[in-house]
Design a protein around this motif. Structure first.
Motif, short mmCIF file in Angstrom:
data_model
loop_
_atom_site.label_atom_id
_atom_site.label_comp_id
_atom_site.label_asym_id
_atom_site.label_seq_id
_atom_site.Cartn_x
_atom_site.Cartn_y
_atom_site.Cartn_z
N HIS A 1 0.82 -1.21 0.00
CA HIS A 1 0.00 0.00 0.00
C HIS A 1 0.85 1.26 0.00
O HIS A 1 0.56 2.21 -0.72
N ARG A 2 1.92 1.26 0.79
CA ARG A 2 2.70 2.48 0.95
C ARG A 2 4.19 2.31 0.65
O ARG A 2 4.95 3.28 0.71
N GLY A 3 4.62 1.10 0.35
CA GLY A 3 6.03 0.84 0.11
C GLY A 3 6.50 1.26 -1.28
O GLY A 3 5.77 1.90 -2.04
N ASP A 4 7.73 0.86 -1.60
CA ASP A 4 8.33 1.24 -2.88
C ASP A 4 7.60 0.66 -4.09
O ASP A 4 7.69 1.21 -5.19
N SER A 5 6.89 -0.45 -3.90
CA SER A 5 6.15 -1.06 -5.02
C SER A 5 4.64 -0.96 -4.75
O SER A 5 3.92 -1.95 -4.77
N SER A 6 4.20 0.26 -4.50
CA SER A 6 2.80 0.50 -4.16
C SER A 6 2.16 1.44 -5.18
O SER A 6 2.86 2.13 -5.92
N PRO A 7 0.83 1.47 -5.22
CA PRO A 7 0.16 2.37 -6.15
C PRO A 7 0.41 3.85 -5.83
O PRO A 7 0.27 4.70 -6.69
N HIS A 8 0.83 4.14 -4.60
CA HIS A 8 1.15 5.52 -4.23
C HIS A 8 2.54 5.92 -4.72
O HIS A 8 2.83 7.12 -4.81
N MET A 9 3.36 4.93 -5.04
CA MET A 9 4.74 5.22 -5.45
C MET A 9 5.02 4.87 -6.92
O MET A 9 5.92 5.46 -7.51
N VAL A 10 4.28 3.93 -7.48
CA VAL A 10 4.54 3.46 -8.86
C VAL A 10 3.29 3.69 -9.71
O VAL A 10 2.27 3.05 -9.50
N ARG A 11 3.39 4.62 -10.64
CA ARG A 11 2.23 4.99 -11.47
C ARG A 11 1.65 3.79 -12.21
O ARG A 11 0.44 3.67 -12.34
N GLU A 12 2.49 2.89 -12.70
CA GLU A 12 2.01 1.74 -13.47
C GLU A 12 1.10 0.84 -12.62
O GLU A 12 0.10 0.32 -13.11
N ILE A 13 1.44 0.68 -11.35
CA ILE A 13 0.62 -0.13 -10.45
C ILE A 13 -0.71 0.58 -10.20
O ILE A 13 -1.78 -0.04 -10.26
N ASP A 14 -0.65 1.88 -9.95
CA ASP A 14 -1.87 2.67 -9.75
C ASP A 14 -2.79 2.56 -10.97
O ASP A 14 -3.99 2.30 -10.83
N VAL A 15 -2.25 2.73 -12.15
CA VAL A 15 -3.05 2.68 -13.38
C VAL A 15 -3.62 1.28 -13.60
O VAL A 15 -4.77 1.14 -14.03
N GLU A 16 -2.88 0.25 -13.26
CA GLU A 16 -3.38 -1.11 -13.42
C GLU A 16 -4.60 -1.36 -12.53
O GLU A 16 -5.60 -1.93 -12.97
N TYR A 17 -4.54 -0.91 -11.28
CA TYR A 17 -5.70 -1.03 -10.39
C TYR A 17 -6.88 -0.24 -10.94
O TYR A 17 -8.02 -0.69 -10.89
N LYS A 18 -6.60 0.95 -11.48
CA LYS A 18 -7.67 1.78 -12.05
C LYS A 18 -8.29 1.12 -13.28
O LYS A 18 -9.50 1.14 -13.45
N LYS A 19 -7.48 0.53 -14.12
CA LYS A 19 -8.01 -0.17 -15.30
C LYS A 19 -8.90 -1.34 -14.87
O LYS A 19 -9.95 -1.57 -15.47
N ASN A 20 -8.49 -2.06 -13.85
CA ASN A 20 -9.30 -3.18 -13.34
C ASN A 20 -10.64 -2.68 -12.81
O ASN A 20 -11.68 -3.29 -13.06
N LEU A 21 -10.62 -1.57 -12.06
CA LEU A 21 -11.86 -0.99 -11.55
C LEU A 21 -12.75 -0.53 -12.70
O LEU A 21 -13.95 -0.80 -12.72
N GLN A 22 -12.17 0.13 -13.67
CA GLN A 22 -12.93 0.60 -14.82
C GLN A 22 -13.60 -0.56 -15.55
O GLN A 22 -14.77 -0.48 -15.94
N GLN A 23 -12.88 -1.64 -15.70
CA GLN A 23 -13.44 -2.84 -16.35
C GLN A 23 -14.60 -3.41 -15.51
O GLN A 23 -15.63 -3.79 -16.04
#
Length: 126
Positions: A42-64
């Motif tokens: 959630h908040r680490g170096d590989s989190s949606p708050h730190m890595v745009r690609e991860i954030d966008v992937e979660y958003k694409k899944n929600l949009q779908q």
């Protein structure tokens, strides 16, 4: 039932809003907009708050997922949106406030694409 991080299965995760509060306040309490992530995811170096690609992937899944939830008709009323998203009357009102009302085959409501765009904070992800 004990909740777990969707990435690693760690117990006692935090709640993550896929569409951030600052992007769409009406989606804060929508269960479809929430996932559980451990502190690291959630908040680490590989989190949606730190890595745009991860954030966008979660958003694409929600949009779908929203596309699936709103796939039965071309337009939906405010009440139907409220029920589908499991949000309050107030949040549904906030969500549709700036949308244009349409009429399709005697149904009065809002276009699916506009509903989804509004849920996603004003943008669609391709």
């Amino acid at each position: 039932m004990d909740k777990q991080c969707i990435e690693c299965g760690h117990h006692h995760p935090e709640e993550h809003h896929i569409v951030f509060r600052s992007q769409q306040k009406a989606m804060i309490n929508c269960p479809h907009n929430k996932i559980t992530l451990c502190y690291k995811h959630h908040r680490g170096d590989s989190s949606p708050h730190m890595v745009r690609e991860i954030d966008v992937e979660y958003k694409k899944n929600l949009q779908q997922r929203l596309g699936y939830l709103f796939s039965l008709k071309e337009c939906y009323s405010e009440e139907e949106i409220k029920e589908i998203l499991m949000i309050t009357n107030s949040d549904a009102r906030k969500l549709v406030k700036s949308l244009i009302t349409i009429i399709i085959d005697d149904d009065v409501g809002y276009k699916v694409e506009d509903i989804i765009r509004q849920c996603m904070g004003g943008r669609l992800y391709i």
